[in-house]
Write a protein that holds these residues in place. Structure first.
Motif, PDB file in Angstrom:
ATOM      1  N   LYS A 332       0.572  -0.792  -0.131  1.00 22.38           N
ATOM      2  CA  LYS A 332      -0.003  -0.315  -0.079  1.00 22.38           C
ATOM      3  C   LYS A 332       0.669   1.046   0.292  1.00 22.38           C
ATOM      4  O   LYS A 332       1.874   0.711   0.728  1.00 22.38           O
ATOM      5  N   PRO A 333       0.293   2.313  -0.581  1.00 23.10           N
ATOM      6  CA  PRO A 333       0.935   2.886  -0.655  1.00 23.10           C
ATOM      7  C   PRO A 333       1.240   4.104   0.612  1.00 23.10           C
ATOM      8  O   PRO A 333       0.709   3.635   1.966  1.00 23.10           O
ATOM      9  N   HIS A 334       2.247   4.562   0.780  1.00 22.22           N
ATOM     10  CA  HIS A 334       2.549   5.401   2.056  1.00 22.22           C
ATOM     11  C   HIS A 334       4.026   6.885   2.343  1.00 22.22           C
ATOM     12  O   HIS A 334       5.020   5.893   1.810  1.00 22.22           O
ATOM     13  N   LYS A 335       4.202   7.523   3.121  1.00 21.47           N
ATOM     14  CA  LYS A 335       4.133   8.707   3.074  1.00 21.47           C
ATOM     15  C   LYS A 335       5.749   8.233   4.434  1.00 21.47           C
ATOM     16  O   LYS A 335       5.020   8.073   5.161  1.00 21.47           O
ATOM     17  N   LEU A 336       6.345   8.412   3.072  1.00 27.86           N
ATOM     18  CA  LEU A 336       7.932   8.607   4.393  1.00 27.86           C
ATOM     19  C   LEU A 336       9.034   9.104   4.712  1.00 27.86           C
ATOM     20  O   LEU A 336       8.698  10.224   3.766  1.00 27.86           O
ATOM     21  N   GLN A 337       9.518   9.563   6.266  1.00 27.33           N
ATOM     22  CA  GLN A 337      10.447  10.496   6.192  1.00 27.33           C
ATOM     23  C   GLN A 337      12.304   9.516   5.203  1.00 27.33           C
ATOM     24  O   GLN A 337      12.460   8.157   5.732  1.00 27.33           O
ATOM     25  N   VAL A 338      12.336  10.065   4.353  1.00 20.49           N
ATOM     26  CA  VAL A 338      13.516   9.503   4.017  1.00 20.49           C
ATOM     27  C   VAL A 338      15.313  10.254   3.860  1.00 20.49           C
ATOM     28  O   VAL A 338      15.206  11.330   4.062  1.00 20.49           O
ATOM     29  N   PRO A 339      16.604   9.709   5.189  1.00 25.01           N
ATOM     30  CA  PRO A 339      17.346  10.765   5.166  1.00 25.01           C
ATOM     31  C   PRO A 339      17.671  11.002   4.679  1.00 25.01           C
ATOM     32  O   PRO A 339      18.381   9.528   3.360  1.00 25.01           O
ATOM     33  N   VAL A 340      18.474  11.980   3.733  1.00 22.57           N
ATOM     34  CA  VAL A 340      18.978  12.271   2.378  1.00 22.57           C
ATOM     35  C   VAL A 340      20.319  13.228   2.540  1.00 22.57           C
ATOM     36  O   VAL A 340      20.183  13.930   3.326  1.00 22.57           O
ATOM     37  N   SER A 341      21.479  12.901   2.198  1.00 22.20           N
ATOM     38  CA  SER A 341      22.772  13.537   2.520  1.00 22.20           C
ATOM     39  C   SER A 341      22.832  14.925   1.368  1.00 22.20           C
ATOM     40  O   SER A 341      22.050  14.298   0.391  1.00 22.20           O
ATOM     41  N   GLN A 342      22.759  16.001   2.190  1.00 17.99           N
ATOM     42  CA  GLN A 342      22.843  17.564   1.952  1.00 17.99           C
ATOM     43  C   GLN A 342      24.419  17.687   0.664  1.00 17.99           C
ATOM     44  O   GLN A 342      23.495  18.205   0.174  1.00 17.99           O
ATOM     45  N   ARG A 343      24.725  17.004   1.165  1.00 17.73           N
ATOM     46  CA  ARG A 343      25.632  16.811   0.229  1.00 17.73           C
ATOM     47  C   ARG A 343      26.452  16.188  -1.541  1.00 17.73           C
ATOM     48  O   ARG A 343      25.965  16.461  -2.028  1.00 17.73           O
ATOM     49  N   SER A 344      25.033  14.647  -1.671  1.00 18.93           N
ATOM     50  CA  SER A 344      25.183  13.684  -2.334  1.00 18.93           C
ATOM     51  C   SER A 344      23.711  14.062  -3.095  1.00 18.93           C
ATOM     52  O   SER A 344      24.241  13.507  -3.973  1.00 18.93           O
ATOM     53  N   ASP A 345      23.690  14.458  -2.673  1.00 15.92           N
ATOM     54  CA  ASP A 345      22.114  14.177  -2.465  1.00 15.92           C
ATOM     55  C   ASP A 345      21.059  12.563  -2.569  1.00 15.92           C
ATOM     56  O   ASP A 345      20.094  12.183  -2.749  1.00 15.92           O
ATOM     57  N   ALA A 346      22.570  11.375  -1.833  1.00 20.57           N
ATOM     58  CA  ALA A 346      21.963  10.048  -2.302  1.00 20.57           C
ATOM     59  C   ALA A 346      21.660  10.152  -0.876  1.00 20.57           C
ATOM     60  O   ALA A 346      21.065  10.005   0.339  1.00 20.57           O
ATOM     61  N   VAL A 347      20.824   8.641  -0.997  1.00 25.41           N
ATOM     62  CA  VAL A 347      19.614   8.270   0.363  1.00 25.41           C
ATOM     63  C   VAL A 347      20.441   7.686   1.294  1.00 25.41           C
ATOM     64  O   VAL A 347      21.750   6.475   1.189  1.00 25.41           O
ATOM     65  N   ILE A 348      20.628   8.207   2.917  1.00 19.36           N
ATOM     66  CA  ILE A 348      21.867   7.511   3.668  1.00 19.36           C
ATOM     67  C   ILE A 348      21.473   6.193   4.127  1.00 19.36           C
ATOM     68  O   ILE A 348      20.299   5.355   3.957  1.00 19.36           O
ATOM     69  N   GLU A 349      22.452   5.224   4.493  1.00 22.49           N
ATOM     70  CA  GLU A 349      22.295   4.276   5.167  1.00 22.49           C
ATOM     71  C   GLU A 349      23.216   3.657   6.076  1.00 22.49           C
ATOM     72  O   GLU A 349      24.015   3.906   6.061  1.00 22.49           O
ATOM     73  N   PRO A 350      22.816   3.506   7.203  1.00 23.70           N
ATOM     74  CA  PRO A 350      23.025   3.257   8.394  1.00 23.70           C
ATOM     75  C   PRO A 350      23.823   2.164   7.779  1.00 23.70           C
ATOM     76  O   PRO A 350      23.390   0.989   7.472  1.00 23.70           O
ATOM     77  N   MET A 351      25.109   1.753   8.862  1.00 21.68           N
ATOM     78  CA  MET A 351      26.594   1.396   8.530  1.00 21.68           C
ATOM     79  C   MET A 351      27.029   0.640   9.423  1.00 21.68           C
ATOM     80  O   MET A 351      27.467   2.024   9.548  1.00 21.68           O
ATOM     81  N   LEU A 352      27.194  -0.079   9.767  1.00 21.90           N
ATOM     82  CA  LEU A 352      28.227  -0.309  10.814  1.00 21.90           C
ATOM     83  C   LEU A 352      29.353  -0.522  10.022  1.00 21.90           C
ATOM     84  O   LEU A 352      29.840  -1.047   9.314  1.00 21.90           O
ATOM     85  N   THR A 353      29.880   0.639  10.688  1.00 19.95           N
ATOM     86  CA  THR A 353      31.740   0.970  10.187  1.00 19.95           C
ATOM     87  C   THR A 353      32.959   1.086  11.314  1.00 19.95           C
ATOM     88  O   THR A 353      32.124   1.344  12.789  1.00 19.95           O
ATOM     89  N   ASP A 354      34.425   0.667  11.126  1.00 20.55           N
ATOM     90  CA  ASP A 354      34.925   1.615  12.320  1.00 20.55           C
ATOM     91  C   ASP A 354      34.925   3.168  12.608  1.00 20.55           C
ATOM     92  O   ASP A 354      35.615   3.133  11.256  1.00 20.55           O
ATOM     93  N   GLN A 355      34.809   3.741  13.446  1.00 20.94           N
ATOM     94  CA  GLN A 355      34.663   4.919  13.063  1.00 20.94           C
ATOM     95  C   GLN A 355      36.120   5.006  14.746  1.00 20.94           C
ATOM     96  O   GLN A 355      35.689   4.266  15.358  1.00 20.94           O
TER      97      GLN A 355
END
Length: 944
Positions: A332-355
């Motif tokens: 079914k259709p659904h409005k959602l809040q999508v996290p988008v990078s200000q710098r690249s317009d790419a959709v942000i992906e939560p990732m496990l990384t060494d930081q």
């Protein structure tokens, strides 16, 4: 003075003079007063938010300098790691190259070259709006002095156990290939779908249905969670489910995180790719399964058929396979809040990384030393809770403390080349060594490295260096003078630490977490002091309708276009240049042609600054309207013309009366009393940061009292036979004008400086320019409240006469009879005293009194206390025709009132009409009744 005020001609010369004369540097005298400029990105250009915020700072700095404070406006720019690297990489892309083709060292050289050629755009634009900053001390977050501070802070915190490296979930930009902060992520509402998927139990006897907006992440599920008190699923808790399409089994777990009222009450748990799920996984000790590569493609932890697919291609494949397996229950259709990078317009992906992280949460470290909560977070909280640091408006302190109370550890590493490279090295066994350089890292090690060392490839988050801004810009941690690349001294900690803490930080609410709190943390830890005493949270600038400014809406305004003006076609071209979608370009162009059919008129810097001051309330947002800015340009013109009047009326004797001599006329003593009151108000508004009230007080005094009233009240003296009154009035005109110029200078510096160059010498003042004059103190002016009472009476009489002229449409040039009736002894005395001035300014015959009980002619009257001010109407207007006209108008208004009363008397209308319509009707009846009362009063005056 020139006949007309031309902003462009004067603004182009005065700023260069101020800067060249060193007027913006600390004087070395008086109490220290410092403001820190929130360092704009070196890639940036001036926008409305910058111009508004910097106007506020400039007003404060100019005001405090005039008060004798030892002022420093510390400026500089931020290296803007992601934004700057992206600009240079885009340049390389045009050459069909990447940064990897150049290598790290050559790429960094290329960035520095870009910075030297193009990195001063915004600071030059700041000069256009009059920023009185000490440019000789300008800093850059990548200059050597600030870089030394960054290294020291990292090393000290690491050796104190407060910086660590770990594998944690972060916001990941798959296009830029780096972790990004929350501030660099926009949550954008988009049209999407909600998919419901069936998960069967391991024995096949039952199933659960989960809903998700990201079905591809199902491949990384490690559990399905239900609420522990949800009776529907209590019997399934602890059982195993078949994870569709994978061949894996996952458990059903119970967790309070689940909202049992939402959807089916079942939530899939994917700890490696969702922040909430990560927290659930930590609580239940569930090992996360990563399913994406760093460029957002599916990795080898999933069935072979999905490997290598882009995440959105994987979504299509997963949905097709679920549908084929009859496990896709609903779409079914659904409005959602999508996290988008200000710098690249790419959709942000939560990732496990060494930081790398700064510990802000632990009470105690494993070796017993204080953890980040004790050492960093709590002192920053205490600084605000104790009142050491105050927020203006005060309610923002709650926002600050709530965030720190619930803070998480701070991810400070970024996978970039441009920035402060992390001063950490690894040996061949993976051990970490931290130091100023490799030699220091080795020398500081407690155990010998295994084999060769390699430096960490990552750089530090831009906010890390910005957090040190309050003290690193002042020279910390160097022992002596800090020089820039040209060998000029820009700071000296031993001398400049007097500016810590600074007086006030002016900033937006959106960076309370990312910058304000972190400056408090770092400054308290490394210097033992707070970074600033007050934090003024400025409002966000929106358009005239209260809409957020956006390029895609076409409602953005360039402050320099407002200052200089821009014709319609160039405005359209400029506004649509960066919009790629044709439909968006067309929409933006249509709006611009509607809102600015003749382009944007040039209003000048001063008018723009006055507009910002007038809008600067405690509100969260402000609506910017060009028409209001045009009104403040009219104010500048009014001031200019008033100054010309004063200078042109110097007379043969000039302005050479002694300033200490008591003013001769009551009008002079009145205007000086009002000046004293206004200056006291303005000073209080500076203290409370109510720049809107400050601007209103100055506007009212200059426009209404000085320009409209005092200039008028001065004319009888200037044109009369009393030489002493004329000389005194000329002097007071000039003295008040000079004080007004000083009071206005922090708000509108250019026009006040230009006028002052002609005014100052007339008073024998020796300063080179207005910027060097002291603030006009209210305490230095004597008040005469008796004179104020006399002049207020006089003003009310003149206003009454002028109102009658206007209402009766009597020409201002026509000399009219004037009668007075009633009143008390003081009214009779005042009429006698001011008779000549009244006749001169109101263009009347010599006033006459009507004795009590005598017949009165048909007159229009104004009432001043117990006094009636009357104008006989015979011979001035056609009384019969005027009575007929008024009767017709009264009848029309009565009809309108009956219509309104009929609507409001209808219960169905009141109950069913929209609330705003009912309110509008009620307001109409109020307005009609007010008009009717005025018309009836006017008819009564005519004997109607």
């Amino acid at each position: 003075m020139e006949k007309s005020f031309e902003p462009a001609q004067i603004e182009s010369t005065w700023y260069a003079r101020w800067e060249a004369s060193g007027a913006f540097k600390p004087s070395g005298q008086g109490e220290p007063y410092c403001i820190l400029l929130p360092p704009p990105n070196v890639t940036g250009t001036l926008h409305m938010g910058h111009a508004f915020q910097q106007t506020v700072m400039d007003m404060l700095v100019r005001y405090q300098r005039m008060r004798g404070m030892n002022t420093l406006w510390q400026v500089g720019t931020d290296h803007a790691g992601i934004a700057t690297q992206k600009i240079v990489e885009n340049q390389l892309a045009v050459e069909e190259k990447t940064r990897h083709d150049l290598g790290r060292e050559a790429f960094i050289e290329r960035v520095w070259k870009w910075k030297e050629e193009s990195g001063s755009t915004i600071t030059n634009q700041m000069r256009r709006i009059g920023a009185a900053a000490d440019w000789s001390r300008e800093r850059f977050t990548m200059d050597e002095g600030l870089s030394a501070a960054v290294r020291k802070v990292f090393i000290d915190w690491y050796r104190a156990g407060l910086i660590y490296r770990g594998n944690r979930l972060v916001n990941w930009d798959p296009v830029l290939g780096t972790a990004v902060s929350d501030l660099e992520v926009n949550n954008v509402e988009r049209d999407g779908h909600m998919w419901s998927i069936r998960y069967m139990t391991a024995d096949g006897a039952a199933s659960l249905v989960v809903a998700t907006t990201r079905p591809e992440t199902m491949l990384g599920d490690v559990a399905v969670a239900v609420h522990p008190e949800d009776e529907r699923y209590a019997h399934l808790i602890g059982q195993q489910l078949h994870l569709p399409l994978t061949g894996r089994q996952i458990p059903v777990i119970a967790d309070d995180y689940v909202d049992r009222e939402f959807g089916t009450g079942c939530v899939k748990i994917t700890p490696a790719h969702d922040f909430n799920d990560y927290a659930v996984g930590q609580r239940h000790k569930l090992a996360p399964i990563e399913i994406f590569t760093l460029d957002a493609k599916v990795n080898d932890n999933v069935p072979a058929k999905y490997r290598g697919l882009d995440r959105y291609d994987a979504r299509k494949a997963v949905l097709a396979d679920l549908e084929a397996a009859d496990l896709l229950v609903e779409t079914k259709p659904h409005k959602l809040q999508v996290p988008v990078s200000q710098r690249s317009d790419a959709v942000i992906e939560p990732m496990l990384t060494d930081q790398w992280f700064v510990d802000l949460t632990s009470e105690t470290l494993a070796d017993g030393r204080p953890g980040g909560r004790k050492a960093i977070t709590e002192p920053a909280l205490d600084a605000v809770r104790s009142g050491e640091i105050k927020f203006v408006p005060e309610n923002w302190s709650t926002t600050y403390t709530q965030w720190l109370d619930n803070i998480q550890d701070w991810c400070i590493s970024r996978q970039l080349w441009w920035g402060h490279r992390i001063p950490a090295w690894y040996d061949e066994a993976g051990n970490i060594f931290v130091g100023e350089d490799e030699a220091d890292a080795r020398a500081s090690a407690t155990t010998a490295p295994v084999g060769a060392l390699r430096q960490d490839e990552d750089v530090l988050d831009t906010w890390f260096s910005s957090a040190l801004w309050p003290f690193s810009t002042l020279g910390w941690p160097a022992d002596g003078p800090v020089k820039n690349e040209r060998g000029e001294i820009v700071a000296n900690w031993e001398q400049d630490k007097i500016f810590l803490p600074s007086a006030v930080l002016v900033t937006g609410f959106d960076i309370i977490f990312f910058w304000v709190a972190r400056m408090v943390m770092a400054t308290k830890y490394f210097t033992g002091q707070i970074p600033f005493r007050e934090v003024y949270i400025n409002a966000i600038v929106r358009d005239a309708e209260g809409q957020k400014m956006s390029k895609s809406k076409g409602n953005t305004l360039d402050p320099l276009d407002l200052i200089d003006g821009i014709a319609l076609e160039p405005l359209v071209a400029k506004s649509t240049k960066s919009l790629l979608i044709p439909q968006v370009r067309a929409k933006v162009e249509k709006r611009i042609r509607k809102d600015y059919p003749d382009g944007i008129p040039a209003i000048g810097t001063d008018a723009l600054r006055f507009t910002f001051a007038a809008l600067a309330s405690y509100s969260r947002t402000i609506n910017f309207d060009i028409k209001r800015a045009e009104g403040y340009k009219a104010f500048c013109n009014k001031l200019w013309n008033a100054a010309r009047f004063v200078l042109m009326n110097g007379g043969d004797s000039g302005f050479g009366i002694e300033a200490s001599e008591k003013p001769v006329t009551e009008a002079e003593r009145w205007i000086l009393t009002r000046l004293k009151q206004t200056l006291a108000e303005v000073e209080q508004h500076f203290v409370s940061y109510r720049f809107d009230h400050l601007a209103q007080a100055l506007y009212e005094f200059v426009w209404n009292e000085y320009c409209d009233w005092f200039l008028e009240l001065s004319k009888p003296a200037l044109n009369g036979d009393d030489a002493a009154a004329a000389a005194s009035t000329r002097h007071t005109l000039l003295v008040v004008l000079e004080s007004v110029l000083r009071a206005l200078h922090p708000v509108i510096p250019f026009i006040t400086e230009e006028i002052w160059k002609d005014v100052g010498p007339k008073l024998g003042l020796t300063e080179e320019s207005l910027i060097h004059r002291p603030w006009p103190k209210a305490d230095d002016i004597a008040a005469d409240h008796a004179a104020t009472g006399e002049i207020e009476w006089f003003k009310n009489v003149l206003s009454g006469i002028r109102k009658i002229r206007s209402e009766m449409n009597i020409s201002p040039a026509k000399t009219i009879p004037l009668l007075f009736a009633d009143g008390d002894a003081s009214d009779h005395a005042r009429v006698t005293k001011f008779a000549a001035q009244i006749s001169f300014l109101a263009r009347t015959e010599t006033p006459q009194w009507i004795e009590a009980g005598a017949d009165e002619p048909a007159s229009a009257a104004a009432v001043v206390g117990a006094l009636r001010v009357m104008i006989p109407l015979a011979g001035l207007i056609d009384l019969k025709a005027e009575k007929v006209r008024l009767a017709k108008e009264i009848s029309r208004i009565e009809v309108e009132i009956r219509k309104c009363e009929g609507k409001l008397g209808n219960a169905n209308f009141v109950a069913n009409a929209p609330a705003e319509v009912v309110a509008q009707e009620r307001q109409r009846i109020t307005d009609w009744n007010t008009t009717l009362g005025a018309l009836r009063e006017q008819a009564q005056k005519l004997g109607g």
